[in-house]
Write an enzyme that holds these catalytic residues in place. Structure first.
Site, mmCIF file in Angstrom:
data_model
loop_
_atom_site.group_PDB
_atom_site.id
_atom_site.type_symbol
_atom_site.label_atom_id
_atom_site.label_comp_id
_atom_site.label_asym_id
_atom_site.label_seq_id
_atom_site.Cartn_x
_atom_site.Cartn_y
_atom_site.Cartn_z
ATOM 1 N N ALA A 222 49.435 32.833 61.421
ATOM 2 C CA ALA A 222 50.572 33.412 62.128
ATOM 3 C C ALA A 222 51.425 34.346 61.274
ATOM 4 O O ALA A 222 51.808 35.424 61.715
ATOM 5 C CB ALA A 222 51.436 32.277 62.685
ATOM 6 N N ARG A 223 51.696 33.953 60.048
ATOM 7 C CA ARG A 223 52.653 34.704 59.229
ATOM 8 C C ARG A 223 52.074 35.994 58.648
ATOM 9 O O ARG A 223 52.793 36.768 58.024
ATOM 10 C CB ARG A 223 53.147 33.816 58.095
ATOM 11 N N GLU A 224 50.782 36.247 58.855
ATOM 12 C CA GLU A 224 50.139 37.397 58.227
ATOM 13 C C GLU A 224 50.253 38.625 59.130
ATOM 14 O O GLU A 224 49.268 39.166 59.630
ATOM 15 C CB GLU A 224 48.695 37.037 57.866
ATOM 16 N N ARG A 290 40.020 26.974 59.195
ATOM 17 C CA ARG A 290 39.301 25.816 58.639
ATOM 18 C C ARG A 290 38.607 25.054 59.768
ATOM 19 O O ARG A 290 38.016 24.021 59.549
ATOM 20 C CB ARG A 290 40.281 24.846 57.919
ATOM 21 N N TYR A 344 47.456 37.683 51.908
ATOM 22 C CA TYR A 344 47.452 38.891 51.129
ATOM 23 C C TYR A 344 46.622 38.655 49.854
ATOM 24 O O TYR A 344 46.253 37.513 49.586
ATOM 25 C CB TYR A 344 48.907 39.226 50.712
ATOM 26 N N TYR A 394 38.189 31.328 45.909
ATOM 27 C CA TYR A 394 38.508 29.922 46.143
ATOM 28 C C TYR A 394 37.514 29.342 47.132
ATOM 29 O O TYR A 394 37.046 30.039 48.030
ATOM 30 C CB TYR A 394 39.944 29.753 46.650
ATOM 31 N N GLU A 416 41.492 40.278 52.644
ATOM 32 C CA GLU A 416 42.857 39.867 52.337
ATOM 33 C C GLU A 416 43.605 41.155 52.016
ATOM 34 O O GLU A 416 43.351 41.796 50.999
ATOM 35 C CB GLU A 416 42.888 38.908 51.137
#
Ligand SMILES: *[C@@H]1O[C@H](CO)[C@@H](O)[C@H](O)[C@H]1NC(C)=O
Ligand SMILES: *[C@@H]1O[C@H](CO)[C@@H](O)[C@H](O)[C@H]1NC(C)=O
Ligand SMILES: *[C@@H]1O[C@H](CO)[C@@H](O)[C@H](O)[C@H]1NC(C)=O
Ligand SMILES: *[C@@H]1O[C@H](CO)[C@@H](O)[C@H](O)[C@H]1NC(C)=O
Ligand SMILES: *[C@@H]1O[C@H](CO)[C@@H](O)[C@H](O)[C@H]1NC(C)=O
Ligand SMILES: [Zn+2]
Length: 462
Positions: A222-224, A290, A344, A394, A416
């Site tokens: 959501a925050r991206e 995920r 990001y 990661y 990203e």
């Protein structure tokens, strides 16, 4: 002067919050125990950070919260694990896209800042305050005016996005259409924009079904917000610049995979990441990236509902991931490229994320990524990295890119986007134009390459 009535009103509001919080905190497992937080840290009813439970109270939620930039080097410390009590209490929020690549950014409620710094230093991590008042930072990143090309100068709210894509598509009948691919638990529609190739440019697909398709999604976390701006700009360019070499393929773009989460990041919690799936306990939401059916609940995913990486009860338990899955499967063998937009870090991530094994097509995908990087850098020298995700970035399980690769889509990747942490999720509206215009060149290259490789029969070879 502030009128007395206003102060009284605030006091009344504050006391009703406390009543709500008290009422809500009885009995249920996994519930935020504000009483014990009051006792631990001292209580001041005017401290707005204590309103974490109240969904309707957005402004002031992060007043005086500080942003810490932490670096744990080679200590192997997992910051989320280290501060897990506070994360579960809603008194700290992870502000990095993943919690293992240094530096890890965390937002911490005012009374915990010193203690958090101490805890981190005891574990041999460094921790420094990079923002003193997150709430102020949020507002400073927004653009106050609505302008000529809003998508490159402001972030759009959900309704504005819907209007934007509907208005744009209406201008190009026969070339573009909007399709609803699903709806959230809350009944919010998830929309996909389909953009047909320019008829004269359609690739003769050398013996296979035509035309090839590229699938792009964004707004999963959501925050991206910048990921959504990037999709919208791509849609706009594809339609307004029909001579683009990318118009040789068909595009299917889902600008907001997670509309409930996106709206929530606007109206309640700027740092929200997951969807808004209601939980049995205090913690809500599933990390949609995920929740795909690939090594579900494995490395780099969490089974704790309070975690920002909570994978959900089962693979594809969420309507949003099912919608993306079905929209992808529906395309069938025409689908040659899948791109998930996130922010990001400025990297292009390649499969696999869930295991260290080298992907059989890694060299081809790396070549694609490097071609994109070159195009992106042309405007102003912005450098993106290209990484084999598990080994160089990661590990993560249940990620859309890996699932898309597992069903045989030849090119899959996660972008990203900007930046490298200077602003992170709070990317300033004043810089959207630079970001989306240069990344568009990379996306355009991707489409052009898929067209070229289709034409040359690459996808027929074994
Ligand atoms: C931190 O570093 C010191 C000195 O190298 C070491 O003695 C200590 O065990 C480390 N602490 C942790 C939690 O790793
Ligand atoms: C559900 O949608 C309505 C509007 O359609 C919105 O007001 C509400 O906040 C949404 N709830 C969630 C949990 O997203
Ligand atoms: C894919 O990789 C193979 C082996 O490295 C190489 O021969 C081939 O040219 C590559 N194809 C494309 C389109 O990059
Ligand atoms: C079709 O692909 C083959 C390789 O599989 C290539 O030799 C041939 O030139 C291609 N045809 C066209 C029309 O590009
Ligand atoms: C690798 O790419 C080729 C050519 O597109 C494709 O046929 C094959 O399915 C891909 N392999 C994997 C594992 O994705
Ligand atoms: Zn993300």
């Amino acid at each position: 002067m502030i009128p007395v009535g206003f102060i009284l009103h605030l006091l009344l509001l504050a006391s009703s919050f406390i009543a709500v919080i008290k009422g809500a905190s009885v009995g249920k497992e996994n519930e935020l125990d504000l009483q014990s937080i009051y006792e631990r840290y001292g209580r001041n009813p005017e401290d707005t950070w204590l309103s974490v439970l109240d969904e309707s109270y957005s402004q002031g939620r992060y007043a005086r919260w500080q942003q810490l930039s932490t670096n744990c080097g080679s200590t192997g410390v997992d910051v989320e694990q280290l501060l897990s009590d506070w994360f579960d209490d809603g008194m700290a929020v992870l502000m990095s896209e993943d919690g293992t690549t240094d530096p890890v950014e965390v937002a911490v409620a005012p009374p915990l800042v010193n203690e958090a710094q101490e805890k981190l230093r005891e574990s041999n991590c460094t921790a420094s305050v990079v923002a003193e008042d997150l709430e102020k930072l949020f507002f400073s990143t927004l653009s106050p005016v609505r302008v000529a090309n809003p998508i490159t100068e402001t972030f759009l709210e959900l309704q504005e996005i819907e209007k934007f894509i509907h208005d744009l598509v209406a201008k190009y009948p026969g070339q573009a259409q909007i399709k609803q691919i699903g709806e959230t638990e809350n009944g919010t529609a998830i929309h996909m924009v389909i953009i047909k190739p320019k008829p004269s440019r359609t690739v003769p697909l050398n013996g296979t079904v035509t035309p090839p398709v590229v699938f792009v999604d964004s707004g999963t976390h959501a925050r991206e917000w910048l990921s959504v701006s990037t999709s919208l700009y791509a849609i706009q360019q594809l339609l307004e610049q029909p001579s683009s070499p990318a118009r040789q393929v068909e595009w299917r773009i889902v600008p907001v995979v997670n509309p409930d989460g996106y709206a929530y990041s606007w109206n309640t919690n700027r740092l929200w990441r997951k969807n808004r799936k209601s939980g049995s306990g205090r913690c809500q939401g599933v990390d949609l990236n995920r929740n795909f059916d690939i090594n579900f609940a494995g490395v780099g995913a969490s089974s704790r509902p309070c975690s920002y990486q909570y994978c959900g009860p089962s693979a594809f338990s969420e309507p949003e991931t099912r919608a993306v899955r079905d929209a992808i499967l529906e395309v069938g063998s025409r689908l040659k490229g899948y791109m998930a937009l996130h922010s990001y870090s400025q990297v292009i991530l390649l499969p696999w994320a869930y295991k260290p094994d080298e992907h059989p097509n890694l060299s081809n995908m790396t070549a694609m990524g490097e071609g994109m990087v070159k195009e992106i850098s042309k405007a102003r020298g912005t450098v993106f990295g290209v990484y084999d995700t598990y080994k160089n970035f990661y590990p993560g399980s249940g990620i859309s890119m890996d699932w898309a690769s597992s069903i045989g889509i030849p090119y899959t990747m996660t972008l990203e986007l900007h930046d490298k942490g200077e602003h992170g999720f709070l990317y300033p509206a004043s810089k959207i134009n630079d970001a989306v215009t240069e990344v568009w060149k990379g996306i355009e290259y991707f489409g052009q390459e898929i067209a070229r490789q289709s034409r040359e029969g690459y996808f027929l070879r074994k």
